[in-house]
Design a protein around this motif. Structure first.
Motif, mmCIF file in Angstrom:
data_model
loop_
_atom_site.group_PDB
_atom_site.id
_atom_site.type_symbol
_atom_site.label_atom_id
_atom_site.label_comp_id
_atom_site.label_asym_id
_atom_site.label_seq_id
_atom_site.Cartn_x
_atom_site.Cartn_y
_atom_site.Cartn_z
ATOM 1 N N ARG A 4 0.802 -1.221 0.000
ATOM 2 C CA ARG A 4 0.000 0.000 0.000
ATOM 3 C C ARG A 4 0.839 1.278 0.000
ATOM 4 N N GLU A 5 2.054 1.206 0.544
ATOM 5 C CA GLU A 5 2.896 2.398 0.612
ATOM 6 C C GLU A 5 3.435 2.801 -0.763
ATOM 7 N N HIS A 8 -1.206 1.519 -5.716
ATOM 8 C CA HIS A 8 -2.645 1.447 -5.515
ATOM 9 C C HIS A 8 -3.221 0.410 -6.460
ATOM 10 N N SER A 9 -4.510 0.113 -6.300
ATOM 11 C CA SER A 9 -5.044 -1.100 -6.922
ATOM 12 C C SER A 9 -6.549 -1.034 -7.088
ATOM 13 N N SER A 21 -5.128 -4.937 -10.310
ATOM 14 C CA SER A 21 -4.018 -4.117 -10.783
ATOM 15 C C SER A 21 -3.127 -3.726 -9.613
ATOM 16 N N ILE A 23 -0.513 -0.569 -9.241
ATOM 17 C CA ILE A 23 -0.072 0.609 -9.985
ATOM 18 C C ILE A 23 0.847 1.438 -9.099
ATOM 19 N N ALA A 24 2.066 1.639 -9.538
ATOM 20 C CA ALA A 24 3.025 2.411 -8.737
ATOM 21 C C ALA A 24 2.558 3.862 -8.627
ATOM 22 N N TYR A 25 2.582 4.400 -7.387
ATOM 23 C CA TYR A 25 2.300 5.833 -7.240
ATOM 24 C C TYR A 25 3.348 6.640 -8.000
ATOM 25 N N GLU A 27 6.295 6.172 -10.798
ATOM 26 C CA GLU A 27 6.711 5.185 -11.802
ATOM 27 C C GLU A 27 8.147 4.707 -11.594
ATOM 28 N N ILE A 62 2.564 2.318 -18.196
ATOM 29 C CA ILE A 62 1.877 3.107 -17.165
ATOM 30 C C ILE A 62 2.401 2.769 -15.764
ATOM 31 N N GLY A 63 3.503 2.038 -15.696
ATOM 32 C CA GLY A 63 4.087 1.711 -14.390
ATOM 33 C C GLY A 63 3.197 0.809 -13.565
ATOM 34 N N TYR B 219 -4.183 8.252 1.743
ATOM 35 C CA TYR B 219 -3.384 7.746 0.623
ATOM 36 C C TYR B 219 -3.874 8.317 -0.704
ATOM 37 N N LYS B 259 -5.335 5.320 -14.744
ATOM 38 C CA LYS B 259 -4.653 4.019 -14.793
ATOM 39 C C LYS B 259 -5.525 2.939 -14.143
ATOM 40 N N LEU B 263 -7.166 -0.500 -16.183
ATOM 41 C CA LEU B 263 -6.919 -1.909 -15.864
ATOM 42 C C LEU B 263 -8.150 -2.603 -15.287
#
Lengths: 107, 447
Positions: A4-5, A8-9, A21, A23-25, A27, A62-63, B219, B259, B263
């Motif tokens: 989570r740090e 996100h997903s 998914s 997804i890197a906050y 990249e 999109i990282g 977050y 993003k 997905l």
């Protein structure tokens, strides 16, 4: 640290399959995620919840990583006895995954 | 030459005001409403079997009354799959609303032909999920609808329809159709159809790209979710687009929201199958243009698949369910005892079930004991027992046995709820394109 740090997903469903998914906050952390979050890591993390195989797709554009988890919805969205028949909450389980902190981060 | 397409709904029961806001202030050319989840059409088909005039989206009338006067005044054309299991009845309903509200003259269109029950029966297709032929379902077979592509909607637009109502069509096709029509893209211009498909895919869940289904306090903070704005795309002739929303509406559009939505419900990013194109999102690029504006380009595609996917709906079983809550010291132990009693009672009284599930809500009901690993006993827990049966009567017995825990079970259980529902299951099959014949119906409403 918890995934989570760094990422996100969101979860999506199709029949008895979910995709989740990651997804890197930022990249710049994508290669770290790609290195540490393999299909096998995800399969192991979800344990009994996912009966079938886990496939990973890489989206450096999109990282992000996209995990497809088969046989994961107790018979499928439309038949399942589960409260969350769609598996919509699964992204939150993904966010709880423990990963090593990336170099240079205050772990 | 920029085309502006808004997304007025992400599912059948979605909020209506954001669509009105888009119609009013989005300077739109088109407003599309995606309202048909996998199972919705089977439920609507059952309604239609009871009453031949029903079977379209339950919110069709409320949505149309809210947006039609604005859209017709401003020249915004409406495209929607709210026809569900009965596009022709939906067409008649919208015509009646136009007449009643004095909105004519207006040209309306409906697309049919997605219903393929006859073809499915004739060809006795094999269901992907079960491996069984559809004939094995017998009278339990309820619905079979092929995913149609953009072509019949493009025809409707060419013929000047201001409102286009369909049944089952591919979700992104609702947005791709106006692009094809407006820019004159070829139906084999795979690159543009692929890029148009990513735009449609981004828009089709409405609020899910404007900050809905995204917030995670601390977050991912999103302001104004109670007045969430729905998205619109500004599409250029080459297919590149900007995703944005009406100024002053709630929510936000960022690289991260785009993003996540890209997905959503995606498997192989290089092979997103639709009736119109095998879209390839693996080269999609997003550009942050600031102020709730994100550019999207780089989608492409290859030739469309030779078959059309068919959603087959059938009556699978019944689910009976009961819940009861326990709190304070020993809450979990009492809930577990309650579950044991219910299991024993179902066996003692001969309630046949093919599957029984026990959940402890507040503990591990969503992800199971493996992932939940609770640190301490929760202050309160809710026992849920759900089982699958062949008959509604047996399903009812499951909830009743949870209810009798009140006077016969562990101490201090409270807040029982129970219910029975019929399970309309969905399975997939594939039909050759030639077996599916879309039909267009035009209706004029005079002044």
């Amino acid at each position: 640290m918890k995934l989570r740090e760094l990422a996100h997903s969101r979860t999506g469903d199709k029949g008895n399959t979910v995709n989740i998914s990651v997804i890197a906050y930022d990249e710049k952390h994508y290669p770290w995620l790609e290195r540490h979050i393999t299909a096998a890591v995800v399969k192991n993390h979800f344990g009994d919840l996912v009966k079938g195989e886990v496939i990973r797709y890489q989206l450096p554009n999109i990282g992000a990583l996209n995990f497809v988890l088969k046989d994961a919805l107790a018979g499928g969205v439309t038949r399942s006895l589960a409260l969350d028949a769609h598996g919509k909450t699964f992204s939150s389980a993904m966010m709880a995954l423990e990963i090593p902190p990336p170099p240079g981060s205050a772990a | 030459m920029t085309l502006r397409i808004g997304s007025g709904a992400g599912y059948s029961g979605d909020r209506i005001e954001p669509a009105v806001e888009l119609a009013q202030s989005g300077r739109l050319d088109y407003l599309a409403f995606e309202c048909l989840a996998e199972r919705t059409i089977a439920i609507d088909q059952q309604k239609r079997l009871k009453n031949p005039e029903e079977g379209y989206d339950p919110l069709l009338e409320a949505r149309m009354r809210a947006v039609l006067p604005i859209c017709l005044e401003k020249g915004v054309r409406i495209i929607t799959n709210m026809g569900a299991a009965n596009p022709l009845s939906a067409l008649a309903k919208v015509a009646a609303i136009c007449r009643e509200m004095g909105l004519g003259p207006v040209r309306l269109a409906a697309v049919t032909g997605d219903e393929v029950l006859d073809q499915v029966r004739q060809q006795d297709l094999i269901l992907e999920e079960t491996g069984q032929p559809t004939s094995a379902l017998g009278s339990r077979l309820v619905s079979a609808n092929a995913y149609l592509g953009a072509a019949p909607m493009v025809d409707a637009l060419r013929q000047g329809a201001q409102v286009v109502i369909t049944g089952r069509v591919a979700d992104p096709a609702l947005f791709l159709a106006p692009m094809i029509h407006h820019f004159g893209w070829g139906m084999d211009d795979w690159a543009r159809l692929g890029q148009g498909t990513i735009i449609g895919h981004l828009l089709e869940c409405a609020g899910q790209i404007t900050g809905g289904y995204f917030a995670d306090p601390g977050y991912k903070d999103v302001a104004g979710l109670a007045r969430l704005g729905f998205p619109l795309a500004e599409v250029e002739p080459d297919g590149s687009a900007v995703i944005t929303k009406v100024d002053g509406s709630g929510g936000s559009i960022t690289l991260a929201t785009c993003k996540e939505q890209m997905l959503y419900e995606l498997h192989d990013p290089a092979a997103y199958l639709t009736p119109d194109v095998t879209a390839d999102f693996s080269g999609v690029r997003f550009t942050d243009l600031g102020a709730d504006r994100v550019g999207v380009a780089g989608g492409t595609g290859r030739a469309k698949p030779p078959t059309l996917k068919v959603c087959v709906g059938y009556v699978d079983s019944y689910i009976g369910e009961g819940q009861i809550g326990y709190a304070g010291p020993g809450a979990l132990d009492r809930a577990r005892l309650g579950a044991e009693i219910v299991r024993e009672r179902l066996a003692l009284t001969g309630v046949r079930h093919s599957e029984l599930r026990v959940d402890y809500i507040g503990l591990d009901s969503l992800h199971g004991p493996g992932l939940a690993r609770p640190a301490a006993e929760p202050y309160e827990v809710r026992l849920r027992v759900a089982g699958r049966t062949e008959t509604p009567a047996e399903a009812e017995r499951i909830g009743n046995e949870v209810e009798t825990l009140y006077t016969n079970g562990p101490a201090a259980g409270g807040g029982v709820t129970k219910g029975v529902r019929q399970v309309l299951a969905m399975a997939s099959a594939y039909l050759p394109r030639e077996a599916v014949r879309p039909e267009l119906h035009i209706k004029e409403v005079s002044r």
